[in-house]
Design an enzyme around this catalytic site. Structure first.
Site, PDB file in Angstrom:
ATOM      1  N   ARG A   1       1.049  -1.230  -0.045  1.00  0.00           N
ATOM      2  CA  ARG A   1      -0.015  -0.210  -0.010  1.00  0.00           C
ATOM      3  C   ARG A   1       0.996   1.128  -0.057  1.00  0.00           C
ATOM      4  NH1 ARG A   1      -4.195  -0.389   3.797  1.00  0.00           N
ATOM      5  NH2 ARG A   1      -4.920  -1.442   1.867  1.00  0.00           N
ATOM      6  N   TYR A   2       1.806   1.413   0.853  1.00  0.00           N
ATOM      7  CA  TYR A   2       2.741   2.415   0.954  1.00  0.00           C
ATOM      8  C   TYR A   2       3.992   2.005   0.158  1.00  0.00           C
ATOM      9  CZ  TYR A   2       0.111   3.120   5.161  1.00  0.00           C
ATOM     10  OH  TYR A   2      -0.802   3.680   6.197  1.00  0.00           O
TER      11      TYR A   2
ATOM     12  N   ARG B   1       7.067   0.222   1.983  1.00  0.00           N
ATOM     13  CA  ARG B   1       6.872  -0.891   2.993  1.00  0.00           C
ATOM     14  C   ARG B   1       5.615  -1.730   2.386  1.00  0.00           C
ATOM     15  NH1 ARG B   1       5.361   4.101   4.532  1.00  0.00           N
ATOM     16  NH2 ARG B   1       3.738   4.404   6.244  1.00  0.00           N
TER      17      ARG B   1
ATOM     18  N   CYS C   1      -2.663 -18.455  14.320  1.00  0.00           N
ATOM     19  CA  CYS C   1      -2.393 -17.691  15.776  1.00  0.00           C
ATOM     20  C   CYS C   1      -2.394 -18.945  16.769  1.00  0.00           C
ATOM     21  CB  CYS C   1      -3.353 -16.643  15.666  1.00  0.00           C
ATOM     22  SG  CYS C   1      -3.157 -15.379  14.417  1.00  0.00           S
TER      23      CYS C   1
ATOM     24  N   CYS D   1      -8.001 -13.877  18.500  1.00  0.00           N
ATOM     25  CA  CYS D   1      -8.449 -12.806  18.993  1.00  0.00           C
ATOM     26  C   CYS D   1      -9.867 -12.545  18.540  1.00  0.00           C
ATOM     27  CB  CYS D   1      -7.890 -11.398  18.934  1.00  0.00           C
ATOM     28  SG  CYS D   1      -5.794 -11.634  19.199  1.00  0.00           S
TER      29      CYS D   1
ATOM     30  N   CYS E   1     -10.177  -9.517  16.128  1.00  0.00           N
ATOM     31  CA  CYS E   1      -9.145  -9.406  15.074  1.00  0.00           C
ATOM     32  C   CYS E   1      -9.733  -8.835  13.710  1.00  0.00           C
ATOM     33  CB  CYS E   1      -8.874 -10.709  14.501  1.00  0.00           C
ATOM     34  SG  CYS E   1      -7.551 -11.052  13.170  1.00  0.00           S
TER      35      CYS E   1
ATOM     36  N   ARG F   1      -8.814  -9.140  10.896  1.00  0.00           N
ATOM     37  CA  ARG F   1      -8.498 -10.126   9.779  1.00  0.00           C
ATOM     38  C   ARG F   1      -9.397 -11.417  10.082  1.00  0.00           C
ATOM     39  NH1 ARG F   1      -2.403  -8.499   9.636  1.00  0.00           N
ATOM     40  NH2 ARG F   1      -2.652  -6.506   8.788  1.00  0.00           N
TER      41      ARG F   1
ATOM     42  N   ASP G   1     -11.520  -1.410  13.615  1.00  0.00           N
ATOM     43  CA  ASP G   1     -11.872  -1.605  12.366  1.00  0.00           C
ATOM     44  C   ASP G   1     -13.440  -1.816  12.073  1.00  0.00           C
ATOM     45  OD1 ASP G   1      -9.459  -0.523  11.107  1.00  0.00           O
ATOM     46  OD2 ASP G   1      -8.619  -2.808  11.317  1.00  0.00           O
TER      47      ASP G   1
ATOM     48  N   ASP H   1      -7.209   3.400  10.728  1.00  0.00           N
ATOM     49  CA  ASP H   1      -7.040   2.610   9.404  1.00  0.00           C
ATOM     50  C   ASP H   1      -8.120   2.945   8.651  1.00  0.00           C
ATOM     51  OD1 ASP H   1      -5.238   1.512   7.879  1.00  0.00           O
ATOM     52  OD2 ASP H   1      -4.755  -0.168   9.057  1.00  0.00           O
TER      53      ASP H   1
ATOM     54  N   LYS I   1      -3.276   4.337   7.429  1.00  0.00           N
ATOM     55  CA  LYS I   1      -3.546   4.600   8.821  1.00  0.00           C
ATOM     56  C   LYS I   1      -3.472   6.460   8.796  1.00  0.00           C
ATOM     57  CE  LYS I   1      -1.083   0.748  10.619  1.00  0.00           C
ATOM     58  NZ  LYS I   1      -0.759   0.121   9.279  1.00  0.00           N
TER      59      LYS I   1
HETATM   60  C1  PLP Z   1       0.146  -0.631   9.087  1.00  0.00           C
HETATM   61  C2  PLP Z   1       0.358  -1.015   7.634  1.00  0.00           C
HETATM   62  C3  PLP Z   1       1.960  -0.771   7.350  1.00  0.00           C
HETATM   63  C4  PLP Z   1       3.055  -0.174   8.401  1.00  0.00           C
HETATM   64  O1  PLP Z   1       2.405   0.955   8.554  1.00  0.00           O
HETATM   65  P1  PLP Z   1       3.282   1.970   9.748  1.00  0.00           P
HETATM   66  O2  PLP Z   1       2.400   3.210   9.795  1.00  0.00           O
HETATM   67  O3  PLP Z   1       4.749   2.160   8.786  1.00  0.00           O
HETATM   68  O4  PLP Z   1       3.562   1.035  10.947  1.00  0.00           O
HETATM   69  C5  PLP Z   1       2.203  -1.121   5.938  1.00  0.00           C
HETATM   70  N1  PLP Z   1       1.302  -1.474   5.072  1.00  0.00           N
HETATM   71  C6  PLP Z   1       0.108  -2.016   5.346  1.00  0.00           C
HETATM   72  C7  PLP Z   1      -0.937  -2.175   4.278  1.00  0.00           C
HETATM   73  C8  PLP Z   1      -0.436  -1.575   6.684  1.00  0.00           C
HETATM   74  O5  PLP Z   1      -1.616  -1.782   7.154  1.00  0.00           O
HETATM   75  S1  SF4 Z   2      -5.340  -9.917  16.335  1.00  0.00           S
HETATM   76 FE1  SF4 Z   2      -5.945 -11.472  14.531  1.00  0.00          FE
HETATM   77  S2  SF4 Z   2      -3.656 -11.941  13.727  1.00  0.00           S
HETATM   78 FE2  SF4 Z   2      -3.266 -10.952  15.502  1.00  0.00          FE
HETATM   79  S3  SF4 Z   2      -2.915 -12.450  17.037  1.00  0.00           S
HETATM   80 FE3  SF4 Z   2      -5.313 -11.894  17.252  1.00  0.00          FE
HETATM   81  S4  SF4 Z   2      -6.128 -13.234  15.890  1.00  0.00           S
HETATM   82 FE4  SF4 Z   2      -4.017 -13.478  15.142  1.00  0.00          FE
END
Ligand code: PLP
Ligand code: SF4
Length: 443
Positions: free
Chosen positions: A131-132, A135, A144, A148, A151, A153, A312, A349, A356
């Site tokens: 995305r960025y 990174r 996991c 959680c 979560c 995800r 989220d 996010d 973010k």
């Molecule tokens: C959170 C995230 C990052 C890292 O973001 P930082 O602000 O640098 O910690 C990179 N890619 C994605 C898709 C993210 O959700």
């Molecule tokens: S937040 Fe989601 S990905 Fe992270 S440890 Fe918990 S269940 Fe696993």
């Protein structure tokens, strides 16, 4: 019980002893308890097992809905994490709420989304979200130690396509290799520390052969839910791959126990900078005092509070969400009131995949051409007189000739992006218009 007397002591608390007794017979119980593979093998994955191990009864009416929630989003709690639950006030335990399903997970609200952060859309190859520009997120597993309930995800955890096969991992690593803009790789999941030492060593080693990868980060909840995974062998392997950073996710001070302190110390002792990303959760930590106590305990364990996330818009999380105002209130109670390095950034996010967005209370009250009016955490209103003699340094991006002497050894050209572009001298853009705005179509 006081929060700093979380029920985990160096040996075993009587509660843990009772738990292991219910799960094993007799001898070597302590050694087993501290064996992370034993913990995983004995993870609680059904409502019945939860009742049996903790010696509690779940109301029969709720049970049916809970079974549906578990069918939709997998249940798994390590005996260690379960041992932190205060069964005398089960429903209100912050540990229970993060670990045990709720019938509310089945309520999908109008605004809920399966993939609110658009992580799948921004995925050039399986396992990578890019995305960025500089990174990437690298998903190495869907497993996991504990799933959680909050979560973001949820759709992914327990996913059959994860963990990625070695061939798929290779493809993802090749993508990073071919993409020189990527200087920071964030290994995520699932929980990357659930891979074997060998597999993780291989992934880190491959990434380390890529010259443009400057830093590697691992996101893991292991120090919180399975601290015994942090073994001497693991840290000896990790330290070969510096600069390596680790971010974990403590959400409540009661999660900081003797065992988690030991895990954090092992990681910090091999020189890994530790960060923490909490999630703001209704009924768990939506309280300035809880968060303040949490950040203080984190810094005592050499963990820098990094983010506090607004919950989220993922499906099934409605009951965990607070208004954004709660997050701002918490930030108000931290900034200025405690050590600067104990204050995390509060982030939302962006739904739809904008990344973010940091939010803060407003400290800038007003300004004129020569004065700025600010307020501090106590409500003191102050003025800052702007300099009369400031000579702006006009920037035309001819850095070699600039008197500021930025020595661009192997620096890359870079473009200004977003609002930064509107402020830049060398860019003539005067406004940004969102794509799809009616204006553009008419114009
Ligand atoms: C959170 C995230 C990052 C890292 O973001 P930082 O602000 O640098 O910690 C990179 N890619 C994605 C898709 C993210 O959700
Ligand atoms: S937040 Fe989601 S990905 Fe992270 S440890 Fe918990 S269940 Fe696993």
């Amino acid at each position: 019980m006081q929060e700093d007397q979380a029920p985990d002591i160096a040996m075993m608390s009587s509660r843990q002893q009772r738990l292991t007794d219910r799960m094993t017979s007799g001898s070597e119980a302590v050694a087993r308890w501290r064996d992370w593979k034993w913990q995983l093998k004995h993870a609680i994955t059904t409502i019945e097992a939860f009742e049996r191990v903790l010696g509690v009864r779940i109301d029969a009416k709720r049970r049916k809905k809970l079974e549906l929630a578990v069918a939709r989003f997998p249940l798994s709690i390590t005996p260690y994490y379960a041992s932190l639950i205060d069964t005398s006030d089960l429903e209100n335990s912050p540990i229970f709420r993060q670990a045990f399903p709720s019938p509310a997970e089945l309520q999908i609200e109008r605004y809920d989304m399966r993939d609110p952060l658009g992580e799948e859309r921004d995925s050039p190859v399986p396992g990578i979200t890019h995305r960025y520009p500089d990174r990437v997120l690298f998903w190495v597993t869907g497993v996991c130690a504990m799933y959680c309930r909050h979560c973001t995800r949820k759709r992914k955890t327990g996913d059959k396509d994860l963990p990625l096969s070695k061939a798929a991992l290779r493809k993802a690593i090749d993508y990073i290799r071919k993409t020189p803009a990527v200087r920071d790789v964030l290994i995520s999941g699932g929980d990357p520390l659930l891979l074997s030492d060998e597999r993780l060593d291989w992934i880190l080693g491959e990434l380390r052969t890529i010259k443009h990868v400057e830093v590697i980060r691992i996101g893991t909840r292991v120090p919180v839910v399975l601290p015994y995974r942090v073994t001497d062998d693991l840290v000896a392997m990790l330290k070969k791959h510096h600069p390596l950073w680790i971010n974990t996710q403590f959400n409540h001070p009661r999660e900081i126990t003797q065992s988690s302190r030991e895990a954090l110390a092992k990681l910090a002792d091999v020189g890994i900078p530790l960060g923490n990303q909490s999630v703001l959760l209704a009924g768990v930590n939506d309280c300035p005092r809880i968060i303040r106590s949490l950040v203080h305990k984190l810094v005592m364990n050499r963990v820098r509070p990094y983010y506090i996330y607004q919950c989220d818009l993922s499906e099934g999380l409605a009951h965990f969400r607070t208004p954004i105002g709660k997050g701002i209130e918490i930030m108000e109670s931290l900034i200025g009131h405690t050590s600067g390095f104990a204050v995390p950034a509060y982030v939302v996010d962006a739904p739809g995949g904008g990344g973010k967005i940091r939010l803060n209370p407003n400290y800038l009250l007003s300004w004129s051409t020569n004065k700025v009016v600010l307020r501090n955490y106590e409500g003191v209103i102050t003025t800052y007189k702007e300099p009369d003699s400031y000579e702006a340094n006009f920037c035309d991006r001819e850095c070699d000739e600039c008197e500021l002497q930025l020595k661009l050894e192997d620096g890359d050209e870079w473009r200004a992006v977003g609002i930064e572009k509107l402020l830049a001298d060398f860019d003539s853009t005067i406004s940004l218009t969102p794509e799809g705005s009616g204006r553009r179509e008419c114009g």
